[in-house]
Design an enzyme around this catalytic site. Sequence first.
Site, PDB file in Angstrom:
ATOM      1  N   TRP A   1      46.039  14.632 -72.792  1.00  0.00           N
ATOM      2  CA  TRP A   1      46.245  13.554 -73.778  1.00  0.00           C
ATOM      3  C   TRP A   1      47.686  13.014 -73.656  1.00  0.00           C
ATOM      4  CZ3 TRP A   1      41.788  15.882 -74.290  1.00  0.00           C
ATOM      5  CH2 TRP A   1      40.820  15.434 -75.190  1.00  0.00           C
TER       6      TRP A   1
ATOM      7  N   ASN B   1      43.508  10.755 -71.482  1.00  0.00           N
ATOM      8  CA  ASN B   1      42.614  10.429 -72.590  1.00  0.00           C
ATOM      9  C   ASN B   1      42.957   9.128 -73.309  1.00  0.00           C
ATOM     10  OD1 ASN B   1      40.430  11.291 -74.503  1.00  0.00           O
ATOM     11  ND2 ASN B   1      42.125  11.005 -75.933  1.00  0.00           N
ATOM     12  N   GLU B   2      41.981   8.220 -73.325  1.00  0.00           N
ATOM     13  CA  GLU B   2      42.087   6.980 -74.117  1.00  0.00           C
ATOM     14  C   GLU B   2      43.295   6.122 -73.736  1.00  0.00           C
ATOM     15  OE1 GLU B   2      40.198   5.625 -76.550  1.00  0.00           O
ATOM     16  OE2 GLU B   2      38.717   7.182 -76.965  1.00  0.00           O
TER      17      GLU B   2
ATOM     18  N   GLU C   1      33.407  12.048 -74.678  1.00  0.00           N
ATOM     19  CA  GLU C   1      33.810  12.345 -76.056  1.00  0.00           C
ATOM     20  C   GLU C   1      32.910  11.538 -76.976  1.00  0.00           C
ATOM     21  OE1 GLU C   1      38.080  12.232 -77.252  1.00  0.00           O
ATOM     22  OE2 GLU C   1      37.316  11.613 -79.213  1.00  0.00           O
TER      23      GLU C   1
ATOM     24  N   ARG D   1      31.852   6.235 -85.630  1.00  0.00           N
ATOM     25  CA  ARG D   1      32.029   4.927 -85.002  1.00  0.00           C
ATOM     26  C   ARG D   1      31.041   4.791 -83.879  1.00  0.00           C
ATOM     27  NH1 ARG D   1      36.282   8.156 -82.626  1.00  0.00           N
ATOM     28  NH2 ARG D   1      37.685   7.822 -84.366  1.00  0.00           N
TER      29      ARG D   1
HETATM   30  C1  147 Z   1      39.682  10.030 -80.163  1.00  0.00           C
HETATM   31  C2  147 Z   1      40.604  11.078 -79.551  1.00  0.00           C
HETATM   32  O1  147 Z   1      40.404  11.129 -78.158  1.00  0.00           O
HETATM   33  C3  147 Z   1      40.472  12.443 -80.172  1.00  0.00           C
HETATM   34  O2  147 Z   1      41.558  13.233 -79.753  1.00  0.00           O
HETATM   35  C4  147 Z   1      40.417  12.353 -81.673  1.00  0.00           C
HETATM   36  O3  147 Z   1      41.621  11.835 -82.183  1.00  0.00           O
HETATM   37  C5  147 Z   1      39.295  11.456 -82.059  1.00  0.00           C
HETATM   38  C6  147 Z   1      39.099  11.384 -83.559  1.00  0.00           C
HETATM   39  O4  147 Z   1      37.925  10.686 -83.897  1.00  0.00           O
HETATM   40  O5  147 Z   1      39.530  10.148 -81.558  1.00  0.00           O
HETATM   41  O6  147 Z   1      40.302   8.807 -79.883  1.00  0.00           O
HETATM   42  C7  147 Z   1      39.685   7.628 -80.104  1.00  0.00           C
HETATM   43  C8  147 Z   1      40.506   6.537 -80.151  1.00  0.00           C
HETATM   44  C9  147 Z   1      39.971   5.262 -80.324  1.00  0.00           C
HETATM   45  C10 147 Z   1      38.611   5.112 -80.478  1.00  0.00           C
HETATM   46  C11 147 Z   1      37.799   6.213 -80.419  1.00  0.00           C
HETATM   47  C12 147 Z   1      38.346   7.481 -80.238  1.00  0.00           C
HETATM   48  N1  147 Z   1      38.073   3.847 -80.669  1.00  0.00           N
HETATM   49  O7  147 Z   1      38.846   2.859 -80.743  1.00  0.00           O
HETATM   50  O8  147 Z   1      36.849   3.679 -80.804  1.00  0.00           O
END
Ligand code: 147
Length: 665
Positions: free
Chosen positions: A121, A167-168, A245, A373
Amino acid sequence: FLSSLFAVCHSVYFIDETPGFGRRFDGIGGLSGGSATSKLLIAYPQKQRDEILDILFKPNFAASLQILKVEIGGDSQASDATEASHMHNSSEESYDRGYEWWLMKEAKKRNPNIKLYGLPWAFPGWLGNGTQNPYQNIDQLAEYVRKWVQGAKEFNGLTIDYIGIWNEKLYNIPYMKRLRQVLDENLLTETMIVAADLNGDQNLASHIIADPELNNVIFGIGLHYPATNTTVEQLRTGKPIWASEDYSTFNNNTGGACWARILNQNYVNGFITGTIAWNLIDSYYTGLPWDRDSLMTAREPWSGYYQVESPIWVTAHTTQFVYLGWVYLRHGSGVGFLENGGSYVTMTTDESINNDFALIIETMTQEHSACIRPPLPYYPVAKQNVTFILKGKFRDTFGSLNVWYTKLGFNGEQSTFFKQLKPVKVTNDEFSLSLGLNEIWTITNAGDGNHGITPTPPPSKPFPLPYRENFEEYVDDSEAYYFAQQCGVYEIVTVEKPYNKVMRQTVLQEPIVWCESAALTNKTLNVIGATNWTDIYIETDARVNHDNGTSGVFLAGRVNNAGCTSYAAWGIFFFIQPAHQTFSVSSDLQMTNVLVTSRKSTSISNEWNKISLLISKTYSIGMVNGEQLFNITILSTVPAQGFVALGTQDFGSADFDNVNITNIQ
Ligand code: 147
């Protein structure tokens, strides 16, 4: 006419491999990390800890997970606390920090076939060379990740099956290629790259199609929260597509229903063959972000209390019957939507002589199965009677089939979790079921399902006070069980006697952050206890180290913010700066809302200091080495309750020892 108005719909479906097989099933998993979601688990008494680990990982027991994905610690906050990097700086390495190694070993002990998956991350600052870009030097980054994979093997006996990118955040194609090369050069050919752990694939699929070299290095596409959807382009790559995820939903029956719906529909709708829940287990303090967005809950190591939640039994409906390497049947001959709402999937082996199979049906309603979501558009579901007709290799072989059943009750309805019902009779290669709402059914010839039973855990209790910690029981490099570092990494080190084992802040430069957290204020922050603590006495020994020392250390109470928004923490923060023999008090971590302006005190030592902070209803007293430095009235800017914390004024080294927390109510 009237009777047909009231008739429950009855439809017919087929289970048949003769039209061919669908995609390979790659497993259901849980994510530990992203971040520190398993923090308190390792602190449980051995008995309950083993029970919990069995519930998660033991085959044919409960969740029986098939994939364990973990964070590759990056010395920075990424949701619920900081996980340590294996290389705080370029000249040191350690492969026994944190608890992910431990967790992976416990998972493997129970299920040697579980797949392991690592993903960063955040990254330690040195990889950015003064920037927030980890791709500054892709050779260096590839080496860093390669070392983690190799460290897993050499020091922990773990083979990492899958490795992710960032991640992300942004992916980087030259880096992906370089990572593959470096892994191969080091004979880590069994570790496959899954990319890119983003919301959507951000054009990765079209790059894979256009670039044969990239196509060779990417094993699979990992999507986040795909809402069961994939694109034609993603499917055209021919790569396995995973929801790498997904879930992240409060673990009541709605969470269970979300999980049941996506586990089936990820394949029915999107041909997604692997789904990983964020997160594996809520083993982070109550009050930290993402409360119970977890397959189960275990965050009271002091009492041993834990809760097995509905997503555990929802998972069992697939994982106790379907094995890695099995294949889905095709749409229309074992996979599809049900006519009156809901879905079904069938998996089997790809051998024509082996007729083992499992059919999993879910009838989750839109009203009760929304995940965190994205929003779930309306769709109808009604009670329905269904008949399945067995064809192909499944013909003429079964007199009856085993039935496992879950009903997620809402609005006072009774719930049933993973219960074996009477076998269903197969007559003329047909069997029929009467499906209600929010139910899961597994129909299988396999007899190995089992509703694992663990003893009732001890009752829930609040964090026990007084709390005293001298860190003497810990081995070097480990983390103190009850300290949840929100920024910075605090590790046990051995120093001179009588202090001996102390807790040291070890992050010396701003990391490449996943989220800003307290790094925005250039502080580190380590919380402990409970968010409802009000009146409290806290004491610690602390020193700023002469090598790479921080400018100051602090002790705090009523800290009301943690996780990615730690920079906005309020409370009472008592800072001392030993090099200048100064101290100050503020009601925010940022030191902007000053309660006591910076003053000198010759009691403050440049070596160890005994610092204490007393917070009573209307006043707060701070002392250093026996001298009272302030006695102030608590202003309304101070929160009424919150965690206890300690920390450093910037990214620099400091040691803490002999922590004592006492309730003064
Ligand atoms: C995710 C993360 O990867 C996790 O570590 C945790 O924080 C999780 C909590 O729900 O969320 O990160 C995301 C960030 C943005 C979105 C989805 C997940 N998004 O914009 O849909």
